[in-house]
Scaffold this active site. Sequence first.
Site, short mmCIF file in Angstrom:
data_model
loop_
_atom_site.label_atom_id
_atom_site.label_comp_id
_atom_site.label_asym_id
_atom_site.label_seq_id
_atom_site.Cartn_x
_atom_site.Cartn_y
_atom_site.Cartn_z
N SER A 124 35.14 49.72 41.38
CA SER A 124 34.27 48.91 40.53
C SER A 124 32.87 48.84 41.11
CB SER A 124 34.87 47.49 40.48
OG SER A 124 33.96 46.61 39.88
N THR A 126 31.37 46.36 41.37
CA THR A 126 31.31 45.11 42.11
C THR A 126 31.23 45.34 43.63
OG1 THR A 126 32.27 42.90 42.14
CG2 THR A 126 33.81 44.70 42.30
N TYR A 148 38.78 39.43 44.16
CA TYR A 148 39.01 40.63 43.34
C TYR A 148 38.16 41.80 43.85
CZ TYR A 148 38.21 44.09 39.76
OH TYR A 148 38.05 45.30 39.13
N LYS A 152 38.94 45.73 45.82
CA LYS A 152 38.42 47.07 45.52
C LYS A 152 37.78 47.67 46.77
CE LYS A 152 39.70 47.20 41.27
NZ LYS A 152 40.84 48.03 40.92
N ASN A 178 30.45 48.43 33.18
CA ASN A 178 31.11 47.49 32.26
C ASN A 178 31.68 48.21 31.04
OD1 ASN A 178 29.38 45.82 34.01
ND2 ASN A 178 29.97 44.15 32.66
N LEU A 199 32.39 39.63 28.24
CA LEU A 199 31.48 39.39 27.12
C LEU A 199 31.96 40.00 25.79
CD1 LEU A 199 28.74 38.34 26.12
CD2 LEU A 199 27.74 40.53 26.83
N ASP A 295 27.39 35.31 39.05
CA ASP A 295 26.79 36.40 38.27
C ASP A 295 25.51 36.91 38.93
OD1 ASP A 295 28.53 36.82 36.18
OD2 ASP A 295 27.50 35.49 34.77
P1 NAD Z 1 44.09 45.96 32.32
O1 NAD Z 1 44.55 44.66 32.84
O2 NAD Z 1 43.96 46.13 30.84
O3 NAD Z 1 45.03 47.15 32.87
C1 NAD Z 1 45.69 47.07 34.09
C2 NAD Z 1 47.14 47.44 33.83
O4 NAD Z 1 47.84 47.42 35.08
C3 NAD Z 1 47.85 46.46 32.89
O5 NAD Z 1 48.56 47.20 31.91
C4 NAD Z 1 48.81 45.70 33.81
O6 NAD Z 1 49.98 45.30 33.12
C5 NAD Z 1 49.08 46.73 34.90
N1 NAD Z 1 49.43 46.16 36.21
C6 NAD Z 1 48.80 45.19 36.91
N2 NAD Z 1 49.43 44.99 38.08
C7 NAD Z 1 50.47 45.85 38.13
C8 NAD Z 1 51.50 46.11 39.08
N3 NAD Z 1 51.59 45.41 40.22
N4 NAD Z 1 52.40 47.08 38.82
C9 NAD Z 1 52.33 47.79 37.65
N5 NAD Z 1 51.40 47.56 36.71
C10 NAD Z 1 50.48 46.61 36.95
O7 NAD Z 1 42.68 46.29 33.04
P2 NAD Z 1 41.64 47.46 32.77
O8 NAD Z 1 40.40 46.84 32.27
O9 NAD Z 1 42.26 48.56 32.02
O10 NAD Z 1 41.37 47.90 34.27
C11 NAD Z 1 42.06 48.97 34.87
C12 NAD Z 1 41.60 49.11 36.31
O11 NAD Z 1 40.19 49.32 36.32
C13 NAD Z 1 41.85 47.88 37.17
O12 NAD Z 1 42.23 48.29 38.45
C14 NAD Z 1 40.51 47.19 37.19
O13 NAD Z 1 40.33 46.42 38.36
C15 NAD Z 1 39.56 48.37 37.17
N6 NAD Z 1 38.24 48.02 36.64
C16 NAD Z 1 38.14 47.43 35.42
C17 NAD Z 1 36.88 47.10 34.93
C18 NAD Z 1 36.73 46.39 33.61
O14 NAD Z 1 35.69 45.80 33.38
N7 NAD Z 1 37.70 46.44 32.72
C19 NAD Z 1 35.74 47.39 35.68
C20 NAD Z 1 35.90 48.00 36.92
C21 NAD Z 1 37.15 48.32 37.39
C1 WQD Z 2 28.82 40.52 31.25
C2 WQD Z 2 27.61 39.65 31.02
C3 WQD Z 2 27.84 37.41 31.82
C4 WQD Z 2 30.96 36.19 29.05
C5 WQD Z 2 32.95 41.83 35.36
C6 WQD Z 2 33.38 41.90 36.78
C7 WQD Z 2 33.10 43.27 37.32
C8 WQD Z 2 33.72 44.34 36.43
C9 WQD Z 2 33.34 44.17 35.01
C10 WQD Z 2 35.91 44.83 37.19
C11 WQD Z 2 27.30 38.77 32.22
C12 WQD Z 2 27.68 37.44 30.32
C13 WQD Z 2 30.01 36.92 29.73
C14 WQD Z 2 30.53 35.11 28.23
C15 WQD Z 2 28.27 35.62 28.80
N1 WQD Z 2 35.15 44.25 36.39
N2 WQD Z 2 28.69 36.63 29.60
N3 WQD Z 2 29.19 34.87 28.14
O1 WQD Z 2 30.61 39.81 35.00
O2 WQD Z 2 29.26 41.89 34.47
O3 WQD Z 2 31.55 42.11 35.30
O4 WQD Z 2 33.63 42.83 34.59
O5 WQD Z 2 35.65 45.43 38.20
O6 WQD Z 2 33.63 43.30 38.60
O7 WQD Z 2 32.66 40.93 37.53
O8 WQD Z 2 31.24 41.31 33.03
O9 WQD Z 2 31.81 40.95 30.67
O10 WQD Z 2 32.19 39.06 32.33
O11 WQD Z 2 29.88 39.69 31.71
O12 WQD Z 2 27.06 35.35 28.67
O13 WQD Z 2 31.35 34.40 27.63
O14 WQD Z 2 27.89 38.77 29.94
O15 WQD Z 2 27.11 36.34 32.36
O16 WQD Z 2 25.91 38.71 32.31
P1 WQD Z 2 30.57 41.20 34.51
P2 WQD Z 2 31.37 40.23 31.90
#
Ligand code: NAD
Ligand code: WQD
Length: 339
Positions: A124, A126, A148, A152, A178, A199, A295
């Site tokens: 991520s 992050t 979290y 990562k 994002n 968001l 944030d």
């Molecule tokens: P998601 O929650 O939709 O998908 C994760 C999946 O993993 C789910 O289906 C959940 O049931 C499964 N899971 C969780 N823990 C498990 C375990 N212990 N064993 C087996 N299955 C398990 O999330 P996503 O948005 O698809 O994210 C996927 C990956 O990408 C995650 O690792 C997340 O941290 C990373 N990521 C997501 C974002 C984002 O904004 N969505 C951003 C950066 C990184």
């Molecule tokens: C986006 C923008 C909020 C909700 C998170 C994790 C990051 C990564 C992606 C996994 C921000 C604003 C949000 C709301 C708002 N995930 N917002 N009202 O915080 O950029 O990133 O998801 O790795 O690690 O931190 O994503 O979608 O929560 O927010 O104004 O109800 O929208 O302040 O500026 P973020 P987000």
Amino acid sequence: MAILVTGGAGYIGSHTCVELLNAGYEVVVCDNYCNSVPEVLERIKQITNKNIAGYDCDIRNRAGLEKIFSENSIEAVIHFAGLKAVGESTREPIMYYDNNISGTVTLLDVMKEYNCKSIVFSSSATVYGNNPIPYEETMVTGDVSNPYGRTKHFIEQILGDVYVSDNEWSISLLRYFNPIGAHESGLIGEDPNGIPNNLMPYISRVAIGKLPQLTVFGGDYDTKDGTCIRDYIHVVDLAKAHLCALNKLKSDPHSIDAYNIGTGIGYSVLDIINAFEDATGQKVNYKIGERRAGDLPAFYANPKKANEVLGWHAERNLHDMCEDTWRFQKNNPNGYKKD
Ligand code: NAD
Ligand code: WQD
């Protein structure tokens, strides 16, 4: 030979399964459905007209993973499985360290046992914390403000140690920005449980009338319109990056590389609301509220390395992201739950 997709029923995993199947890969999913539903695999089959093997298994369950590896010839793993809610991770750090870190360690150990040593890991943006923007892969990472994000960072470090220990491992760390949007079929998309933290799912639930109003977290940041800036990327573009990463691992056996998977463009929260209204014709009821703790005002990627080394480029724009989000929301007003 098959690709094992952990967390393959989740938001990003499901879109990646579609791209893998369309590219001719055999796909095996391991998911414990803690944040998804098995119905997703049926939708993937419907989109691709291909079969997909699904195992209801937790990645911390060693015997369960061994069963998957013994029943399939897994050539590489794309590892999405993990918990991802920043706020929850602050309240339940042990649960996050156990699920994300212990789960990854168990997965790596079983991979080693079965001599499968190629992995693409969902990292991520992050991990960059307070670095200057745009973020670049060469920056020092790990100055992260929540459990979290630390999972990562720690997993990236663990994978670095694994790489050094054995010259057969090839590892790709994809640092996502994002992800928003959905598959153009409207069959799969993001379906968070309860009130969304992120968001875009919040906006689309306000637009469909399931939530009354969006609160924009802060209107007084030092940005062009006072709201936070992020690098939003279409989930299908993100999914395709995993195929590029797999190809790179094949051509570059002993390697470890991090890649930013973002567009390089920063949009504010108000930009997203306006683009959503333009693309869908729906009004989004919102108010400007207090800042959300933790944030950052603005971050976006320098995606040059992924562009040049992986040959990957984001192809979908903000209009596509909004239109596709809305199609999934409209077609599935209650998400994957049957009406
Ligand atoms: P998601 O929650 O939709 O998908 C994760 C999946 O993993 C789910 O289906 C959940 O049931 C499964 N899971 C969780 N823990 C498990 C375990 N212990 N064993 C087996 N299955 C398990 O999330 P996503 O948005 O698809 O994210 C996927 C990956 O990408 C995650 O690792 C997340 O941290 C990373 N990521 C997501 C974002 C984002 O904004 N969505 C951003 C950066 C990184
Ligand atoms: C986006 C923008 C909020 C909700 C998170 C994790 C990051 C990564 C992606 C996994 C921000 C604003 C949000 C709301 C708002 N995930 N917002 N009202 O915080 O950029 O990133 O998801 O790795 O690690 O931190 O994503 O979608 O929560 O927010 O104004 O109800 O929208 O302040 O500026 P973020 P987000």
